[in-house]
Scaffold this motif. Structure first.
Motif, PDB file in Angstrom:
ATOM      1  N   THR A  51      67.800 -42.057 -84.362  1.00  0.00           N
ATOM      2  CA  THR A  51      66.686 -42.337 -85.272  1.00  0.00           C
ATOM      3  C   THR A  51      67.148 -43.201 -86.445  1.00  0.00           C
ATOM      4  O   THR A  51      66.492 -44.177 -86.809  1.00  0.00           O
ATOM      5  N   ASN A  55      65.903 -47.035 -87.260  1.00  0.00           N
ATOM      6  CA  ASN A  55      65.261 -47.291 -88.551  1.00  0.00           C
ATOM      7  C   ASN A  55      66.026 -48.346 -89.350  1.00  0.00           C
ATOM      8  O   ASN A  55      65.427 -49.253 -89.929  1.00  0.00           O
ATOM      9  N   SER A  70      58.959 -45.994 -91.767  1.00  0.00           N
ATOM     10  CA  SER A  70      60.073 -45.646 -90.883  1.00  0.00           C
ATOM     11  C   SER A  70      59.557 -44.842 -89.708  1.00  0.00           C
ATOM     12  O   SER A  70      58.438 -44.332 -89.733  1.00  0.00           O
ATOM     13  N   ILE A  72      59.987 -41.609 -86.949  1.00  0.00           N
ATOM     14  CA  ILE A  72      60.512 -40.247 -86.932  1.00  0.00           C
ATOM     15  C   ILE A  72      61.194 -40.025 -85.578  1.00  0.00           C
ATOM     16  O   ILE A  72      61.060 -40.830 -84.664  1.00  0.00           O
ATOM     17  N   ASP A  74      60.573 -38.115 -83.071  1.00  0.00           N
ATOM     18  CA  ASP A  74      59.697 -38.078 -81.897  1.00  0.00           C
ATOM     19  C   ASP A  74      59.373 -39.477 -81.386  1.00  0.00           C
ATOM     20  O   ASP A  74      59.193 -39.675 -80.186  1.00  0.00           O
ATOM     21  N   ASP A  75      59.291 -40.445 -82.288  1.00  0.00           N
ATOM     22  CA  ASP A  75      58.992 -41.822 -81.881  1.00  0.00           C
ATOM     23  C   ASP A  75      60.132 -42.403 -81.040  1.00  0.00           C
ATOM     24  O   ASP A  75      59.891 -43.126 -80.079  1.00  0.00           O
TER      25      ASP A  75
END
Length: 167
Positions: A51, A55, A70, A72, A74-75
């Motif tokens: 993550t 980001n 930004s 998270i 789960d994305d």
């Protein structure tokens, strides 16, 4: 596929990452050939690094409109297939539970986090087209998550208004 293999002292971290067009996550984690089905500190370190690396790359390439934008965790999971493998001395392994399903060594999390974050940052620099494709995949997942949240809130608002009428 992205392959990471790095040793730090007597601990070896190996990670293989591949994104595909599905919407599900398929991540396997192992410690010394033992399948840690419930994850543990090595998997937590991997997810944090993934993550953070995505980001950071998004901010660096100007993919975000503002600095507060930004993704998270789960994305970044959508369409992810990965294997996280840690090899370490047998006498230092601390499992949680009788089934050895979860690694409990707290010192492994920052190690895996640093190794994966550094390797992914380097990979995105050296392979910008792949980095952009991963950013697009994660962006679509974030957009879908936000649209689903907005739809749910709209339905809840509508339901609350209908239920408040007097008889």
């Amino acid at each position: 596929p992205i392959y990471i293999n790095k040793s730090d002292g007597d601990v070896q971290v190996e990670v293989a990452i591949q994104y595909n067009n599905t919407y599900t996550e398929n991540v396997e984690s192992y410690v010394n050939v033992i399948n840690t089905v419930n994850g543990g500190s090595h998997l937590t370190g991997f997810r944090m690094a993934l993550t953070r690396a995505i980001n950071d790359y998004g901010k660096k390439t100007g993919a975000f409109k503002t600095d507060s934008d930004s993704f998270i965790g789960d994305d970044t999971k959508e369409g992810l297939t990965a294997v996280v493998y840690v090899k370490m001395p047998q006498d230092r392994i601390q499992f949680e539970g009788q089934t050895k399903g979860k690694l409990g060594n707290s010192e492994i999390q920052p190690l895996v986090n640093t190794v994966v974050k550094d390797a992914l940052s380097t990979y995105f620099e050296e392979n910008p087209s792949t980095g952009r494709r991963i950013l697009q995949k994660v962006y679509l997942a974030a957009k879908a998550r936000l649209a689903a949240k907005a739809a749910k809130e709209a339905i809840l608002r509508k339901g609350a208004l209908e239920g408040s009428s007097l008889p």
